[in-house]
Design a protein around this motif. Structure first.
Motif, PDB file in Angstrom:
ATOM      1  N   SER A  69      -8.105  -1.298  -3.516  1.00  0.00           N
ATOM      2  CA  SER A  69      -8.495  -2.022  -2.311  1.00  0.00           C
ATOM      3  C   SER A  69      -9.642  -2.996  -2.604  1.00  0.00           C
ATOM      4  CB  SER A  69      -8.948  -1.039  -1.225  1.00  0.00           C
ATOM      5  OG  SER A  69     -10.234  -0.494  -1.507  1.00  0.00           O
ATOM      6  N   LEU A 103      -5.190  -4.746  -3.320  1.00  0.00           N
ATOM      7  CA  LEU A 103      -4.605  -4.408  -2.024  1.00  0.00           C
ATOM      8  C   LEU A 103      -5.568  -4.785  -0.903  1.00  0.00           C
ATOM      9  CD1 LEU A 103      -3.186  -0.878  -2.968  1.00  0.00           C
ATOM     10  CD2 LEU A 103      -1.914  -3.037  -2.845  1.00  0.00           C
ATOM     11  N   LEU A 110      -6.371   5.187   4.389  1.00  0.00           N
ATOM     12  CA  LEU A 110      -7.070   6.338   3.824  1.00  0.00           C
ATOM     13  C   LEU A 110      -7.695   7.204   4.910  1.00  0.00           C
ATOM     14  CD1 LEU A 110      -8.794   4.634   0.749  1.00  0.00           C
ATOM     15  CD2 LEU A 110      -6.835   6.185   0.710  1.00  0.00           C
ATOM     16  N   CYS A 151      -6.227  -0.777   3.633  1.00  0.00           N
ATOM     17  CA  CYS A 151      -6.417   0.420   2.794  1.00  0.00           C
ATOM     18  C   CYS A 151      -7.374   1.395   3.457  1.00  0.00           C
ATOM     19  CB  CYS A 151      -6.941   0.035   1.409  1.00  0.00           C
ATOM     20  SG  CYS A 151      -5.701  -0.669   0.306  1.00  0.00           S
ATOM     21  N   ASN A 152      -8.440   0.883   4.048  1.00  0.00           N
ATOM     22  CA  ASN A 152      -9.400   1.734   4.742  1.00  0.00           C
ATOM     23  C   ASN A 152      -8.737   2.468   5.899  1.00  0.00           C
ATOM     24  OD1 ASN A 152     -11.842   1.956   3.554  1.00  0.00           O
ATOM     25  ND2 ASN A 152     -12.897   0.430   4.798  1.00  0.00           N
ATOM     26  N   ILE A 189       0.833  -1.210   0.000  1.00  0.00           N
ATOM     27  CA  ILE A 189       0.000   0.000   0.000  1.00  0.00           C
ATOM     28  C   ILE A 189       0.863   1.254   0.000  1.00  0.00           C
ATOM     29  CG2 ILE A 189      -1.662   1.338   1.365  1.00  0.00           C
ATOM     30  CD1 ILE A 189      -2.740  -1.414   2.372  1.00  0.00           C
ATOM     31  N   TYR A 217      -8.166  -4.764   1.697  1.00  0.00           N
ATOM     32  CA  TYR A 217      -9.255  -3.794   1.851  1.00  0.00           C
ATOM     33  C   TYR A 217      -9.237  -3.126   3.221  1.00  0.00           C
ATOM     34  CZ  TYR A 217     -13.950  -1.818   1.963  1.00  0.00           C
ATOM     35  OH  TYR A 217     -15.016  -0.957   2.073  1.00  0.00           O
ATOM     36  N   ILE A 250      -5.478   4.040  -4.479  1.00  0.00           N
ATOM     37  CA  ILE A 250      -5.457   3.113  -3.340  1.00  0.00           C
ATOM     38  C   ILE A 250      -6.872   2.607  -3.057  1.00  0.00           C
ATOM     39  CG2 ILE A 250      -5.048   2.890  -0.856  1.00  0.00           C
ATOM     40  CD1 ILE A 250      -2.458   3.025  -2.396  1.00  0.00           C
ATOM     41  N   LYS A 251      -7.836   3.509  -3.082  1.00  0.00           N
ATOM     42  CA  LYS A 251      -9.239   3.143  -2.857  1.00  0.00           C
ATOM     43  C   LYS A 251      -9.703   2.126  -3.900  1.00  0.00           C
ATOM     44  CE  LYS A 251     -13.524   3.654  -1.301  1.00  0.00           C
ATOM     45  NZ  LYS A 251     -13.948   3.197   0.039  1.00  0.00           N
TER      46      LYS A 251
END
Length: 347
Positions: free
Chosen positions: A278, A282, A291, A287-288, A248, A284, A274-275
């Protein structure tokens, strides 16, 4: 939202003040516009400059923020140069070399714990055209941040930073003609680039006491959750947590930086990608976390709009990351409702 300017006498100049105009002497520019003055600069100007005053911005808070960012830049630059020297002068990663890298990891870790401006510097500036050394230090810094947000313990955070600094060492063993190529890579060249995780893994796998987390973080950082990555085509939970984190942060810094072969994307494009990734490539959940954590570094940030006006980012919507709510010219503007306006640069 323009910056306030004032003329100030030399006797009142202090390090950290920002020039509002170029300072020239007999047609030669001594100091450019928007430059943070240092003590050495001020002394030099006093010795040769003929006027009594110069024009500066009088926003003390903003000056302090810029000085803090410059100090963070120097920290990142110094550690990057140390890693560069060590990698460039190592035929292979022996125990002594990895011990030195471990020291740099500890040094960086100590800075990251106390200097939040390092992360803001990375977001604003990226890693430039240095796709190995500065990039690795940036990735290590962001990996620490994500690992901390994900709840990793202190000893794991250190190992994560260590693995992140090492993650692209294999690129130093690949021809510079390929690494520095400005044109698109051929399939053969791309396959050579894809060998770098295995090269690094083979360099460090026999180092005494090196943890499996570091080994797997290095080897798997280009694996993707849907099996589309390399070198092992792993999926989902087969990929080590360190590798998922580095994947990420590696992606973010690469998109957010200028490269020899490409210009950096618009400021919020890295978050948007990135979103998107995800959803399949990547992790999920991580990533959350990433972000939502980075959101605080963008809110309140000054930016330049595509109509050349400045604004302040007020709110990010993670479902419409590249079109936030901004405040410009004494009004709130929802960029989701404008087709001809976008953020082009963070200031």
């Amino acid at each position: 939202m323009g910056k306030k300017k004032e003329f100030i006498d030399f006797s009142r100049l202090k390090p950290g003040m920002i020039t509002a105009d170029e300072i020239d002497y007999n047609g030669t520019v001594l100091v450019g516009k928007n430059i943070i003055l240092t003590e050495q600069m001020i002394e030099k100007l006093k010795s040769i400059y003929s006027l009594d005053s110069i024009q500066i911005y009088n926003n003390e808070k903003e000056s302090k923020e810029l000085v803090a960012l410059e100090e963070a830049e120097n920290t990142l630059k110094n550690i990057s140069e140390s890693v560069n020297f060590l990698f460039s002068n190592s035929q292979n990663l022996k125990t002594d070399t990895t011990n030195e890298i471990n020291k740099y990891a500890k040094t960086l870790l100590n800075f990251l714990k106390v200097d939040n401006n390092i992360f803001k510097n990375i977001i604003l500036r990226g890693s430039g055209e240095d796709c190995i050394y500065r990039h690795s230090v940036n990735v290590a810094s962001l990996s620490y941040l994500l690992g901390k947000w994900a709840g990793l313990e202190e000893n794991k955070l250190h190992s994560l930073v260590y693995a992140s600094i090492l993650h692209d060492f294999g690129k130093t063993k690949i021809s510079k003609k390929i690494i520095n190529k400005t044109k698109p890579l051929t399939e053969e060249e791309y396959n050579i680039i894809k060998e770098h995780p295995v090269i690094t893994y083979n360099e460090i796998k026999d180092i005494p006491f090196i943890s499996h987390s570091v080994l797997y973080g290095v080897l798997m950082h280009h694996e993707r959750c849907d099996g589309s990555g390399y070198p092992l085509k792993l999926i989902g939970n087969q990929i080590h947590e360190f590798a998922k984190i580095i994947a990420i942060t590696d992606t973010f810094d690469a998109i957010n930086s200028n490269r020899i072969y490409k210009k950096r994307k618009k400021p919020l494009e890295a978050l948007k990608i990135i979103k998107e990734e995800s959803l399949s490539k990547l992790d999920y959940s991580l990533c959350n976390i990433f972000l939502r954590g980075l959101e605080s570094y963008y809110i309140g940030q000054k930016a330049l709009l595509s109509n050349n006006s400045t604004c302040k980012i007020i709110k990010l919507d993670l479902n419409n990351i590249d079109t936030p709510l901004v405040f410009s010219n004494n009004e709130f503007i929802d960029l989701t409702k404008t087709n001809d306006l976008s953020i082009v640069k963070l200031l």
